[in-house]
Motif scaffolding. Structure first.
Motif, PDB file in Angstrom:
ATOM      1  N   ARG A 228      29.621  17.957   6.507  1.00 25.29           N
ATOM      2  CA  ARG A 228      28.143  18.064   6.663  1.00 25.29           C
ATOM      3  C   ARG A 228      27.842  19.418   7.372  1.00 25.29           C
ATOM      4  O   ARG A 228      26.481  19.637   7.235  1.00 25.29           O
ATOM      5  CB  ARG A 228      28.075  16.810   7.711  1.00 25.29           C
ATOM      6  N   GLU A 229      28.817  19.746   8.249  1.00 29.10           N
ATOM      7  CA  GLU A 229      28.438  21.012   9.262  1.00 29.10           C
ATOM      8  C   GLU A 229      28.207  21.997   8.105  1.00 29.10           C
ATOM      9  O   GLU A 229      27.361  23.164   8.015  1.00 29.10           O
ATOM     10  CB  GLU A 229      29.655  21.321   9.905  1.00 29.10           C
ATOM     11  N   GLY A 230      29.197  22.394   6.986  1.00 27.38           N
ATOM     12  CA  GLY A 230      28.773  23.319   6.068  1.00 27.38           C
ATOM     13  C   GLY A 230      27.644  23.017   5.112  1.00 27.38           C
ATOM     14  O   GLY A 230      27.080  24.266   4.962  1.00 27.38           O
ATOM     15  N   SER A 233      24.241  24.040   7.056  1.00 25.33           N
ATOM     16  CA  SER A 233      23.899  25.539   7.251  1.00 25.33           C
ATOM     17  C   SER A 233      23.365  25.940   5.861  1.00 25.33           C
ATOM     18  O   SER A 233      22.353  26.783   5.790  1.00 25.33           O
ATOM     19  CB  SER A 233      25.380  26.380   7.417  1.00 25.33           C
ATOM     20  N   VAL A 234      23.918  25.591   4.652  1.00 21.42           N
ATOM     21  CA  VAL A 234      23.265  25.945   3.388  1.00 21.42           C
ATOM     22  C   VAL A 234      21.950  25.159   3.228  1.00 21.42           C
ATOM     23  O   VAL A 234      21.006  25.869   2.709  1.00 21.42           O
ATOM     24  CB  VAL A 234      24.158  25.341   2.343  1.00 21.42           C
ATOM     25  N   PHE A 235      21.813  24.106   3.568  1.00 21.20           N
ATOM     26  CA  PHE A 235      20.308  23.377   3.451  1.00 21.20           C
ATOM     27  C   PHE A 235      19.238  24.116   4.529  1.00 21.20           C
ATOM     28  O   PHE A 235      18.442  24.471   4.171  1.00 21.20           O
ATOM     29  CB  PHE A 235      20.430  22.052   3.770  1.00 21.20           C
ATOM     30  N   VAL A 243      15.971  16.198   4.797  1.00 23.75           N
ATOM     31  CA  VAL A 243      17.231  15.848   4.265  1.00 23.75           C
ATOM     32  C   VAL A 243      17.826  14.811   5.181  1.00 23.75           C
ATOM     33  O   VAL A 243      17.762  14.717   6.451  1.00 23.75           O
ATOM     34  CB  VAL A 243      18.297  16.978   4.308  1.00 23.75           C
ATOM     35  N   VAL A 244      18.532  13.578   4.612  1.00 24.58           N
ATOM     36  CA  VAL A 244      19.213  12.718   5.225  1.00 24.58           C
ATOM     37  C   VAL A 244      20.649  12.634   4.750  1.00 24.58           C
ATOM     38  O   VAL A 244      20.844  12.776   3.579  1.00 24.58           O
ATOM     39  CB  VAL A 244      18.766  11.344   5.130  1.00 24.58           C
ATOM     40  N   LEU A 321      25.890  24.766  -4.377  1.00 20.14           N
ATOM     41  CA  LEU A 321      24.824  24.308  -3.692  1.00 20.14           C
ATOM     42  C   LEU A 321      23.573  25.213  -3.539  1.00 20.14           C
ATOM     43  O   LEU A 321      22.607  24.830  -3.598  1.00 20.14           O
ATOM     44  CB  LEU A 321      25.204  23.677  -2.468  1.00 20.14           C
ATOM     45  N   LYS A 322      24.089  26.362  -3.000  1.00 16.37           N
ATOM     46  CA  LYS A 322      22.958  27.322  -2.601  1.00 16.37           C
ATOM     47  C   LYS A 322      22.256  27.527  -4.202  1.00 16.37           C
ATOM     48  O   LYS A 322      20.915  27.919  -3.840  1.00 16.37           O
ATOM     49  CB  LYS A 322      23.633  28.640  -2.284  1.00 16.37           C
ATOM     50  N   ALA A 323      23.048  27.785  -5.204  1.00 19.21           N
ATOM     51  CA  ALA A 323      21.993  27.984  -6.418  1.00 19.21           C
ATOM     52  C   ALA A 323      21.305  27.225  -6.666  1.00 19.21           C
ATOM     53  O   ALA A 323      20.210  27.462  -7.243  1.00 19.21           O
ATOM     54  CB  ALA A 323      23.085  28.389  -7.318  1.00 19.21           C
TER      55      ALA A 323
END
Length: 330
Positions: A228-230, A233-235, A243-244, A321-323
């Motif tokens: 979740r922490e990672g 940061s991306v979201f 986001v939930v 995820l970023k892409a």
């Protein structure tokens, strides 16, 4: 799925353990079985999943079983559509039992026999036979003892393992159900994000994948926190809408009532297999055998699956995820 992973962990033992073992064994001794194998490629000595099928088949027959087909677990769990195709085929073949063989990175072997559910979940938590051993000969010996000398009603069993294709997937193809598009109205509804272990019965079969099988509940919770922490940061850097994060299973109806109409999903597997399962040309991959993560979105109201307009899978989930999120941003 958290509690299901814990259940699998509780089955780690050198002795046989199961719930309702007699009923499961009776069904195993009187009905057809299908075998799923999930084998680490880094364990020593090295065995491919088909090599393990060749080794395991005589033991299942000696135990009184009727194993009619062998498959690699990772192929079956690529998507719900693929699992449904397997389940439909098993129902037509009157399959009654699902046998699981898992080989971990440390070389340990684990095996289970579950009743076939008759639906796309394939198996469900509950009655099962289980065994474990440190080496191949040990697990073969345990499997051979399943019937404990009881009479088998399985006759005319095949003497060599078979790998029949699933109808509609003869060339590893099926109606994918995936759309190479971006979903609309992401700004109007919440996006639910499934964290590790957050799934219902439909994800139980996945918990027998060799890399996560037996993972303790505490480890699942720790990985959820780190994940979740990672992901946050991306979201924060790449997604402008609400986001939930989901840490436990909820039904689609419950999610929709909470304003969540989209779910972020992911699949992990060999790139060519993922592309094929999502209706894309696997020859377009420059590295078809690399293991990658692919994110996509499920629209709960119509059960549509959106993979984006550009293939963006990557071995690093953060990069993938970023892409994907960059494709969704206005």
């Amino acid at each position: 799925m958290t509690k299901y992973i814990l259940i699998a962990g509780l089955l780690f033992s050198t002795s046989l353990q199961s719930i309702g073992q007699n009923e499961v064994v009776d069904q195993f001794l009187s009905g057809k079985s299908v075998v799923f194998i999930s084998a680490s490629t880094t364990a020593s000595p090295s065995f491919s999943w088909k090599e393990l099928a060749e080794e395991l088949h005589p033991s299942l027959i000696a135990a009184g079983g009727d194993p009619i087909a062998y498959y690699e677990l990772e192929e079956a769990i690529l998507s719900d559509a693929i699992k449904n195709s397997y389940a439909s085929y098993f129902s037509r073949r009157l399959v009654e039992n699902i046998v699981l063989l898992i080989r971990k990175n440390d070389g340990q072997f684990y095996s289970h026999v579950f009743p076939f559910t008759g639906n796309g979940n394939i198996i469900a938590p509950g009655e099962n036979w289980s065994g474990s051993a440190e080496d191949l000969e040990g697990i073969k010996s345990q499997i051979e003892s399943i019937g404990n000398g009881r009479r088998s009603e399985n006759f005319l069993v095949i003497e060599v393992p078979e790998y029949p294709p699933i109808p509609g997937m003869e060339n590893n193809s099926t109606q994918s159900g995936y759309l190479a598009e971006n979903p609309l109205n992401l700004d109007a509804f919440k996006l639910g994000v499934l964290l590790t272990g957050a799934a219902g019965n439909e994800g139980f079969l996945t918990t027998f994948r060799h890399d996560i099988y037996g993972m303790p509940e505490q480890q699942v919770a720790a990985e959820q926190r780190a994940e979740r922490e990672g992901m946050e940061s991306v979201f924060d850097a790449n997604y402008p809408y609400e986001v939930v994060f989901l840490t436990e299973a909820k039904s689609n109806q419950e999610l929709i009532q909470d304003g969540v109409q989209f779910l972020l999903m992911k699949q992990e597997g060999r790139e060519a297999d993922l592309m094929q399962s999502m209706g894309l040309d696997p020859t377009a991959s420059g590295q078809p055998d690399r293991v990658v993560v692919k994110y996509f979105i499920r629209f709960l109201v119509r059960n549509e699956l959106y993979i984006g307009t550009t293939w963006d899978a990557d071995p690093d989930w953060r990069v993938a995820l970023k892409a994907f999120l960059e494709q969704l941003s206005p």
